[in-house]
Design a protein around this motif. Structure first.
Motif, PDB file in Angstrom:
ATOM      1  N   ALA A  59       0.826  -1.208   0.000  1.00 16.01           N
ATOM      2  CA  ALA A  59       0.000   0.000   0.000  1.00 16.01           C
ATOM      3  C   ALA A  59       0.860   1.259   0.000  1.00 16.01           C
ATOM      4  O   ALA A  59       0.520   2.251  -0.667  1.00 16.01           O
ATOM      5  CB  ALA A  59      -0.919  -0.005   1.219  1.00 16.01           C
ATOM      6  N   VAL A  60       1.986   1.239   0.725  1.00 17.37           N
ATOM      7  CA  VAL A  60       2.882   2.405   0.742  1.00 17.37           C
ATOM      8  C   VAL A  60       3.436   2.674  -0.657  1.00 17.37           C
ATOM      9  O   VAL A  60       3.420   3.811  -1.145  1.00 17.37           O
ATOM     10  CB  VAL A  60       4.030   2.192   1.744  1.00 17.37           C
ATOM     11  N   VAL A  61       3.925   1.616  -1.305  1.00 14.04           N
ATOM     12  CA  VAL A  61       4.458   1.777  -2.655  1.00 14.04           C
ATOM     13  C   VAL A  61       3.359   2.227  -3.607  1.00 14.04           C
ATOM     14  O   VAL A  61       3.558   3.110  -4.453  1.00 14.04           O
ATOM     15  CB  VAL A  61       5.098   0.463  -3.144  1.00 14.04           C
ATOM     16  N   VAL A 192       8.147 -11.112   3.352  1.00 11.91           N
ATOM     17  CA  VAL A 192       7.251  -9.950   3.374  1.00 11.91           C
ATOM     18  C   VAL A 192       7.381  -9.154   2.081  1.00 11.91           C
ATOM     19  O   VAL A 192       6.388  -8.695   1.503  1.00 11.91           O
ATOM     20  CB  VAL A 192       7.560  -9.061   4.597  1.00 11.91           C
ATOM     21  N   LEU A 193       8.623  -8.976   1.592  1.00 19.16           N
ATOM     22  CA  LEU A 193       8.836  -8.253   0.338  1.00 19.16           C
ATOM     23  C   LEU A 193       8.173  -8.979  -0.836  1.00 19.16           C
ATOM     24  O   LEU A 193       7.533  -8.353  -1.691  1.00 19.16           O
ATOM     25  CB  LEU A 193      10.331  -8.097   0.062  1.00 19.16           C
ATOM     26  N   GLN A 194       8.323 -10.321  -0.871  1.00 22.14           N
ATOM     27  CA  GLN A 194       7.707 -11.070  -1.960  1.00 22.14           C
ATOM     28  C   GLN A 194       6.185 -10.998  -1.889  1.00 22.14           C
ATOM     29  O   GLN A 194       5.504 -10.853  -2.914  1.00 22.14           O
ATOM     30  CB  GLN A 194       8.156 -12.529  -1.930  1.00 22.14           C
ATOM     31  N   ALA A 195       5.649 -11.063  -0.677  1.00 20.66           N
ATOM     32  CA  ALA A 195       4.198 -10.922  -0.515  1.00 20.66           C
ATOM     33  C   ALA A 195       3.735  -9.551  -0.976  1.00 20.66           C
ATOM     34  O   ALA A 195       2.692  -9.416  -1.624  1.00 20.66           O
ATOM     35  CB  ALA A 195       3.808 -11.146   0.950  1.00 20.66           C
ATOM     36  N   VAL A 381      10.834   9.219  -4.661  1.00 19.83           N
ATOM     37  CA  VAL A 381      12.040   8.479  -4.270  1.00 19.83           C
ATOM     38  C   VAL A 381      11.654   7.146  -3.642  1.00 19.83           C
ATOM     39  O   VAL A 381      12.182   6.083  -4.009  1.00 19.83           O
ATOM     40  CB  VAL A 381      12.905   9.311  -3.300  1.00 19.83           C
ATOM     41  N   VAL A 382      10.734   7.190  -2.677  1.00 20.86           N
ATOM     42  CA  VAL A 382      10.276   5.960  -2.034  1.00 20.86           C
ATOM     43  C   VAL A 382       9.566   5.057  -3.047  1.00 20.86           C
ATOM     44  O   VAL A 382       9.740   3.837  -3.048  1.00 20.86           O
ATOM     45  CB  VAL A 382       9.336   6.283  -0.854  1.00 20.86           C
ATOM     46  N   GLY A 383       8.773   5.679  -3.925  1.00 20.08           N
ATOM     47  CA  GLY A 383       8.079   4.895  -4.933  1.00 20.08           C
ATOM     48  C   GLY A 383       9.031   4.175  -5.868  1.00 20.08           C
ATOM     49  O   GLY A 383       8.854   2.984  -6.158  1.00 20.08           O
ATOM     50  N   LEU A 384      10.061   4.879  -6.352  1.00 19.77           N
ATOM     51  CA  LEU A 384      11.035   4.271  -7.253  1.00 19.77           C
ATOM     52  C   LEU A 384      11.807   3.149  -6.563  1.00 19.77           C
ATOM     53  O   LEU A 384      11.939   2.042  -7.111  1.00 19.77           O
ATOM     54  CB  LEU A 384      12.007   5.339  -7.760  1.00 19.77           C
ATOM     55  N   GLY A 386      10.887   1.472  -3.950  1.00 21.86           N
ATOM     56  CA  GLY A 386       9.959   0.393  -3.644  1.00 21.86           C
ATOM     57  C   GLY A 386       9.668  -0.475  -4.855  1.00 21.86           C
ATOM     58  O   GLY A 386       9.619  -1.711  -4.747  1.00 21.86           O
ATOM     59  N   CYS A 387       9.485   0.149  -6.017  1.00 25.55           N
ATOM     60  CA  CYS A 387       9.230  -0.624  -7.237  1.00 25.55           C
ATOM     61  C   CYS A 387      10.388  -1.561  -7.547  1.00 25.55           C
ATOM     62  O   CYS A 387      10.183  -2.741  -7.866  1.00 25.55           O
ATOM     63  CB  CYS A 387       8.994   0.317  -8.417  1.00 25.55           C
TER      64      CYS A 387
END
Length: 423
Positions: A59-61, A192-195, A381-384, A386-387
């Motif tokens: 959700a954050v990403v 958690v990252l894979q989920a 920045v966080v979005g990039l 995170g992707c």
């Protein structure tokens, strides 16, 4: 390189007739779709009791991506989404890369959604039903986007009603146990990252709002409002459903489930609701398929206008005011895939390609100035980051398949540039 005014100067422009509520419903139809019925199990298998952490991370990403997309869509209200944003902010290659990732990834997603419809409606003939679904919804889109928005509104209402019934059944049953929400030793960072990567796949529908830039009334106001509203509603629904199912099944049983929501209502002692859940899953997949075909055809239109794809695909129907050739080609390709591939193979490289698309969106948003309505610097920045993190946390086969598809697109771009330079 073209610019927004050049793109908007094309004689056959699309008709602006969608308001905020229409755009929100199209976004909801894309996000509250088959993902909520199918993504919980593999995500729980990856994260265990850390499933809700994965949901929060996704959700954050998604929020960062949605904010970046909304600001860019207001600045460039033309069909094509991040294909247009990347082209205008970063250069022709990055726009092409985003468009390629979107078309390839979402075409595979279309096939996966069609096969999901088939597996719920008639498991023994899933491919036949999938092809029929693609043909039917392509015809709906061909008749005009307004009809698509109306049908999507009906689908969203049906799906929300089914999900509400599942939540009530799960949370009021004697089988529910809030202790199952506790984070245990089975939750790892990698899991958690894979989920989060798997669950993000279900969140990604808000891009469909941005790709409708030429068909939205007052896009500078409508798109920035519609995207966060649709995302917020979807997050709330996903969280409530995940909590309800976890309290009945627990993370281990949820991870092993093939139809987790149906299993949850059966374990809750309300078996008669299971067939309705199956119907809801099929309807949800239809909603996702409808919006996916809509979005892919609009990006195809934008890339065809700039001749990254055959220019004939840029035609707009004189009566229905839709990119009819692009929609027909997309429909044919998806139908062929739905007849020949399996769900796992279709989704394998789709997630990777979609995350590449959003990475370009965030990089594009970072270049906006304050006068252009840029978001807070931390958001892109966080979005990039995170992707990229979610993309490379996917299973190795998905990463390899996605990277190969991206490489093919890059090679095609290079060949086209050499041919153009030769002339």
């Amino acid at each position: 390189m073209s610019n927004p005014s050049t793109a908007g100067a094309v004689p056959d422009e699309l008709r602006r007739r969608l308001g905020v509520s229409d755009a929100v419903v199209i976004g909801l139809g894309s996000m509250i779709g088959a993902g909520i019925f199918a993504a919980l199990a593999p995500a729980a298998r990856a994260a265990g009791s850390g499933l809700l952490l994965g949901l929060a991370l996704a959700a954050v990403v998604a929020y960062c991506n949605a904010t970046s997309s909304a600001r860019l869509a207001a600045r460039y209200p033309a069909s094509g989404g991040t294909y247009v944003y990347g082209r205008e902010r970063l250069g022709d290659f990055w726009g092409y890369l985003a468009g390629w990732g979107f078309i390839v990834g979402k075409t595979a997603s279309c096939a996966a959604m069609a096969l999901t419809v088939g597996s719920y409606v008639w498991p023994g003939q899933a491919h036949v039903v999938a092809v029929a679904a693609v043909v039917t919804l392509t015809a709906v889109n061909y008749a005009g986007v307004q009809k698509s928005a109306l049908l999507t509104r009906v689908i969203v209402v049906v799906v929300l009603a089914v999900l509400a019934a599942v939540v009530v059944a799960a949370l009021t049953s004697g089988a529910s146990d809030a202790a199952r929400l506790d984070i245990g030793d089975d939750a790892t960072l990698g899991g958690v990252l894979q989920a989060a990567g798997l669950l993000f796949f279900a969140f990604a529908g808000y891009a469909r709002i941005a790709t409708l830039g030429e068909e939205v009334r007052d896009p500078a106001r409508t798109i920035p409002r519609a995207i966060p509203i649709a995302l917020g509603i979807t997050l709330a629904v996903y969280a409530i459903v995940a909590i309800a199912v976890l309290t009945v099944l627990g993370p281990q049983q949820l991870g092993d489930a093939t139809a987790p929501l149906s299993d949850a209502v059966r374990d809750a002692g309300i078996g008669w609701l299971a067939p309705l859940v199956r119907v809801g899953a099929a309807v949800a997949a239809l909603g996702s398929l409808l919006a996916l075909i809509l979005g892919v055809s609009r990006t195809t239109l934008a890339m065809a206008r700039d001749r990254h794809l055959p220019h004939a695909l840029a035609a707009v129907h004189p009566k229905f005011k839709v990119p009819h050739r692009a929609e027909l080609v997309v429909g044919v390709v998806v139908a062929v895939l739905a007849a020949t591939v399996d769900v796992r193979g279709a989704i394998g490289f789709s997630s990777f390609a979609v995350l590449v698309y959003y990475a370009v969106a965030n990089a594009s948003a970072f270049t906006l100035t304050a006068e252009e309505g840029r978001p807070a610097r931390a958001i892109p920045v966080v979005g990039l980051a995170g992707c990229l993190a979610l993309a490379f946390s996917l299973p190795v086969t998905s990463v390899v398949a996605g990277a190969v598809v991206v490489a093919v697109g890059v090679a095609a771009y290079g060949v086209r540039r050499r041919v153009a330079a030769g002339h």
